[in-house]
Motif scaffolding. Structure first.
Motif, mmCIF file in Angstrom:
data_model
loop_
_atom_site.group_PDB
_atom_site.id
_atom_site.type_symbol
_atom_site.label_atom_id
_atom_site.label_comp_id
_atom_site.label_asym_id
_atom_site.label_seq_id
_atom_site.Cartn_x
_atom_site.Cartn_y
_atom_site.Cartn_z
ATOM 1 N N ILE A 48 0.856 -1.182 0.000
ATOM 2 C CA ILE A 48 0.000 0.000 0.000
ATOM 3 C C ILE A 48 0.893 1.233 0.000
ATOM 4 O O ILE A 48 1.721 1.401 0.893
ATOM 5 C CB ILE A 48 -0.921 0.014 1.234
ATOM 6 C CG1 ILE A 48 -1.801 -1.249 1.240
ATOM 7 C CG2 ILE A 48 -1.779 1.276 1.247
ATOM 8 C CD1 ILE A 48 -2.666 -1.379 2.479
ATOM 9 N N PRO A 49 0.750 2.118 -0.997
ATOM 10 C CA PRO A 49 1.605 3.313 -1.047
ATOM 11 C C PRO A 49 1.277 4.252 0.100
ATOM 12 O O PRO A 49 0.209 4.168 0.721
ATOM 13 C CB PRO A 49 1.263 3.934 -2.411
ATOM 14 C CG PRO A 49 -0.091 3.406 -2.747
ATOM 15 C CD PRO A 49 -0.165 2.044 -2.143
ATOM 16 N N PRO A 50 2.190 5.173 0.427
ATOM 17 C CA PRO A 50 1.967 6.101 1.545
ATOM 18 C C PRO A 50 0.720 6.951 1.350
ATOM 19 O O PRO A 50 0.314 7.270 0.232
ATOM 20 C CB PRO A 50 3.241 6.964 1.541
ATOM 21 C CG PRO A 50 4.256 6.158 0.813
ATOM 22 C CD PRO A 50 3.509 5.348 -0.200
ATOM 23 N N GLU A 51 0.112 7.322 2.471
ATOM 24 C CA GLU A 51 -1.092 8.155 2.457
ATOM 25 C C GLU A 51 -0.762 9.640 2.364
ATOM 26 O O GLU A 51 -1.671 10.467 2.375
ATOM 27 C CB GLU A 51 -1.931 7.887 3.718
ATOM 28 C CG GLU A 51 -2.515 6.492 3.785
ATOM 29 C CD GLU A 51 -3.563 6.250 2.701
ATOM 30 O OE1 GLU A 51 -4.246 7.219 2.306
ATOM 31 O OE2 GLU A 51 -3.691 5.097 2.244
ATOM 32 N N THR A 52 0.513 9.973 2.341
ATOM 33 C CA THR A 52 0.926 11.369 2.175
ATOM 34 C C THR A 52 2.029 11.425 1.130
ATOM 35 O O THR A 52 2.648 10.409 0.798
ATOM 36 C CB THR A 52 1.454 11.978 3.487
ATOM 37 O OG1 THR A 52 2.653 11.297 3.878
ATOM 38 C CG2 THR A 52 0.416 11.893 4.593
ATOM 39 N N HIS A 53 2.262 12.602 0.609
ATOM 40 C CA HIS A 53 3.359 12.809 -0.337
ATOM 41 C C HIS A 53 3.853 14.234 -0.193
ATOM 42 O O HIS A 53 3.186 15.088 0.399
ATOM 43 C CB HIS A 53 2.902 12.549 -1.773
ATOM 44 C CG HIS A 53 1.913 13.554 -2.285
ATOM 45 N ND1 HIS A 53 0.566 13.510 -1.976
ATOM 46 C CD2 HIS A 53 2.079 14.658 -3.076
ATOM 47 C CE1 HIS A 53 -0.065 14.525 -2.551
ATOM 48 N NE2 HIS A 53 0.831 15.240 -3.228
ATOM 49 N N ALA A 54 5.035 14.495 -0.715
ATOM 50 C CA ALA A 54 5.620 15.838 -0.653
ATOM 51 C C ALA A 54 6.414 16.086 -1.915
ATOM 52 O O ALA A 54 7.010 15.163 -2.492
ATOM 53 C CB ALA A 54 6.514 15.980 0.576
ATOM 54 N N TYR A 55 6.420 17.338 -2.350
ATOM 55 C CA TYR A 55 7.238 17.777 -3.465
ATOM 56 C C TYR A 55 8.528 18.381 -2.908
ATOM 57 O O TYR A 55 8.597 18.744 -1.729
ATOM 58 C CB TYR A 55 6.478 18.785 -4.313
ATOM 59 C CG TYR A 55 5.260 18.194 -5.000
ATOM 60 C CD1 TYR A 55 5.410 17.383 -6.120
ATOM 61 C CD2 TYR A 55 3.973 18.434 -4.525
ATOM 62 C CE1 TYR A 55 4.306 16.822 -6.756
ATOM 63 C CE2 TYR A 55 2.860 17.887 -5.145
ATOM 64 C CZ TYR A 55 3.035 17.071 -6.263
ATOM 65 O OH TYR A 55 1.945 16.514 -6.877
ATOM 66 N N PRO A 56 9.552 18.498 -3.738
ATOM 67 C CA PRO A 56 10.832 19.031 -3.229
ATOM 68 C C PRO A 56 10.694 20.357 -2.500
ATOM 69 O O PRO A 56 11.352 20.567 -1.474
ATOM 70 C CB PRO A 56 11.673 19.159 -4.497
ATOM 71 C CG PRO A 56 11.163 18.088 -5.403
ATOM 72 C CD PRO A 56 9.676 18.036 -5.143
ATOM 73 N N GLN A 57 9.816 21.248 -2.969
ATOM 74 C CA GLN A 57 9.674 22.541 -2.296
ATOM 75 C C GLN A 57 9.003 22.411 -0.928
ATOM 76 O O GLN A 57 9.191 23.251 -0.054
ATOM 77 C CB GLN A 57 8.882 23.515 -3.168
ATOM 78 C CG GLN A 57 7.460 23.083 -3.497
ATOM 79 C CD GLN A 57 7.360 22.281 -4.784
ATOM 80 O OE1 GLN A 57 8.352 21.670 -5.193
ATOM 81 N NE2 GLN A 57 6.201 22.303 -5.415
#
Length: 620
Positions: A224-233
């Motif tokens: 199951i992929p993570p429930e959050t994500h972030a961009y480099p900025q």
């Protein structure tokens, strides 16, 4: 003088000598030492930093691995700029007249810069770890943890800390204030230890899987992929604090679709950071330029998480094979489902976050480099984090004999669990199923010799019992059945045990030996019922025998994992007793215990020596 005949040591042996053969394991079966349950609760003294390093007892390979990650990064050779005038060349002073070999050594020594000067001019390369603090902790417990994290920073591992508390339910009116207070407690404790910190209260991630990553590169349908994500900025607060030499302490907040900062589970945030920081580091490393002198930026910190540390109040994941004591080393690729199936419901009250943390480690290690590892550690064992950093190994090797594990004072309810992404393990029983090209490459790279392929595989056609293969021929254990002159049951002989040099030090050796134990001398015990693709622990264990050159540096490792050994000139004969038979006999005798030599063991050393020494070499 080395005896020429392999049987001559047996002829001269006396009863006391035979006792020494068996004293390795049996004398330790009841050798348990009391364990202080309050060990490592109070903050360690300043000297404990050095003591923790010494207790880690790193091998030469461990030291090389650590320096490869945190040591001086090699410089690229610089091309000299063209000059209009010829350079003035000053010849070196003449060397004393001696052999050509000495001249070369002396010249190389003269051109090698002082390692002390080199280390001063090139600071330690800093790497990143993701740390989950699963509180609440008392002030004393928190100070013990933060001092350990500060020590790790001195060794080059900089922590990105995410705070979580179990004493408040999600959705409480004051949960945000509670989280902020806990973040500031951690910040205060770190600063008390002399660290520079930065509380990060703003959201550094966004809710939901990253757009376009639904398919995910992972082929496991249960992943199951993570429930959050972030961009480099989004990682700017973390990146800037690390470059400033500060430890970021992150609150578990994320932005929802309306750009509101909402409370999320720390596991979801950490999993998203593991993926995002790895991706951001790959972009930065590809665009990073070196300084004019060829050295890297001394303020640079690699965002790629090298470690995942889960610090809680109960330690590692309990194991049915150790009566609830923690797993020592977990191959997530092979053991994840098995651990879920064998997890006792009673442990849910004593280890409430064990399974969720297991899933967190699996998700994070999927994105982190293959050399990375995760550790679940109690607040009572902060010094274990230093040992894990330097050696990247569990506190106690999982491949040691169970008699030694049962009597080991390091094995406590708070012993850490080390987790690795790992490799699949399979057992095959036919030579036709062996990929001979890959097997030959594995054996020749491991032993650094040329295999006599025709003779080797022809012998296996007649004698093969089973072959254990780890990964895509990253490691193998080949066991054969050798004819016994006095019994209808053949001798179980470990013909080859090999691991690729690129996988030595990443846990593959321990995974391979545990599988070997489960398929040979450990059969019949519940703790041998591991998912190795073999017999699943069902059957009768047999004595396992093998030989090694007397000057083999691996022998120290063999000494620790064998029941006994016998020196035979240029060779050392090792063996591991079938554990089930000895356990049954020990239970029958109660307090009397086992003798050094049982009735069925008389004469077997001479028989083994006579058979094993006649096995032809597999090398050209």
């Amino acid at each position: 003088m080395i005896p020429q005949s392999p049987l001559s040591p047996l002829i001269k042996a006396r009863s006391q000598t035979f006792k020494a053969f068996y004293a390795t394991i049996r004398s330790l079966r009841n050798n348990t030492s009391p364990v202080d349950p309050q060990a490592d609760v109070a903050p360690p003294s300043d000297n404990d930093f050095i003591l923790s390093i010494l207790r880690a007892n790193p091998s030469l390979r461990d030291t090389r691995s650590y320096l490869a990650s945190f040591g001086i990064s090699p410089k690229k050779p610089q091309a000299k700029p063209p000059t209009q005038t010829p350079e003035l060349i000053i010849p070196p002073p003449p060397l004393p007249k001696t052999s050509s070999h000495t001249k070369i050594d002396a010249t190389e020594h003269a051109l090698t810069p002082s390692p002390v000067i080199h280390s001063i001019l090139n600071p330690i390369y800093r790497r990143t770890s993701l740390v989950k603090l699963q509180g609440p902790f008392t002030d004393v417990q928190l100070d013990s943890i933060t001092k350990g994290l500060v020590y790790l920073g001195k060794l080059g591992l900089v922590s990105v800390i995410v705070v979580e508390t179990d004493d408040r339910h999600k959705g409480d009116l004051d949960e945000r204030a509670r989280i902020i207070d806990e973040v500031m407690r951690v910040v205060t404790s770190l600063e008390k230890q002399g660290a520079r910190t930065r509380p990060v209260m703003g959201a550094v991630a966004r809710l939901g899987p990253k757009p376009g990553s639904a398919a995910d590169s992972n082929s496991d349908p249960s992943f199951i992929p993570p429930e959050t994500h972030a961009y480099p900025q989004d990682l700017t607060p973390i990146r800037s604090s690390l470059r400033a030499g500060e430890i970021p302490v992150v609150a578990p907040f994320a932005l929802d679709s309306f750009c509101r900062s909402v409370r999320v589970d720390a596991n979801d945030l950490i999993a998203g950071l593991a993926c995002s920081m790895t991706e951001a580091a790959a972009l930065e490393n590809s665009s990073r330029e070196e300084n004019e002198d060829g050295s890297t930026d001394p303020d640079a910190v690699d965002l790629t998480p090298l470690r995942l540390m889960i610090i809680n109040r109960h330690g590692g994941i309990p194991s049915y094979a150790r009566s609830g004591y923690p797993h020592l080393l977990i191959n997530l690729n092979q053991e994840y489902e098995h651990i879920l199936e064998t997890f006792d419901r009673r442990w849910k009250s004593t280890h409430p976050t064990a399974l969720s943390d297991l899933a967190l480690a699996r998700t994070c290690l999927t994105y982190m480099p293959s050399t990375s590892s995760a550790i679940m550690v109690s607040h009572k064992s902060p010094s274990s984090m230093i040992g894990n950093l330097i050696t990247n190994k569990p506190a106690v090797s999982s491949s040691l004999p169970h008699a030694l594990l049962q009597g080991n004072s390091k094995l406590t309810p708070h012993t850490p669990t080390l987790l690795r992404r790992g490799l699949p393990v399979q057992v095959i029983r036919s030579v036709a199923d062996i990929d001979k090209t890959k097997m030959t490459a594995l054996l020749e790279q491991s032993f650094r010799r040329v295999l006599d392929q025709d003779a080797f595989y022809k012998r296996l056609e007649a004698t093969l019992d089973f072959v254990i293969i780890v990964g895509d021929y990253a490691g193998t254990a080949i066991v054969t059945n050798e004819p016994s002159p006095s019994s209808s049951q053949p001798i179980s002989y470990l013909d080859k045990f090999a691991v690729l040099p690129s996988h030595q030090g990443d846990g593959t050796v321990d995974f391979l030996w545990v599988a070997l134990h489960d398929e040979s001398y450990g059969l019949g015990h519940p703790f041998a019922a591991n998912p190795n693709g073999g017999k699943g622990g069902v059957g009768e264990g047999r004595d396992l025998v093998w030989r090694s050159r007397s000057n083999n540096p691996v022998n120290k490792w063999y000494f620790e994992r064998s029941t006994g050994h016998l020196r035979m000139g240029d060779w050392v004969l090792f063996w591991s007793d079938g554990e089930k038979r000895l356990k049954i006999e020990q239970g029958r005798r109660g307090s009397d215990g086992l003798s050094f030599i049982e009735d069925w063991e008389h004469g077997r050393l001479g028989e083994w020596a006579g058979v094993i020494t006649k096995i032809p070499s597999a090398w050209k």
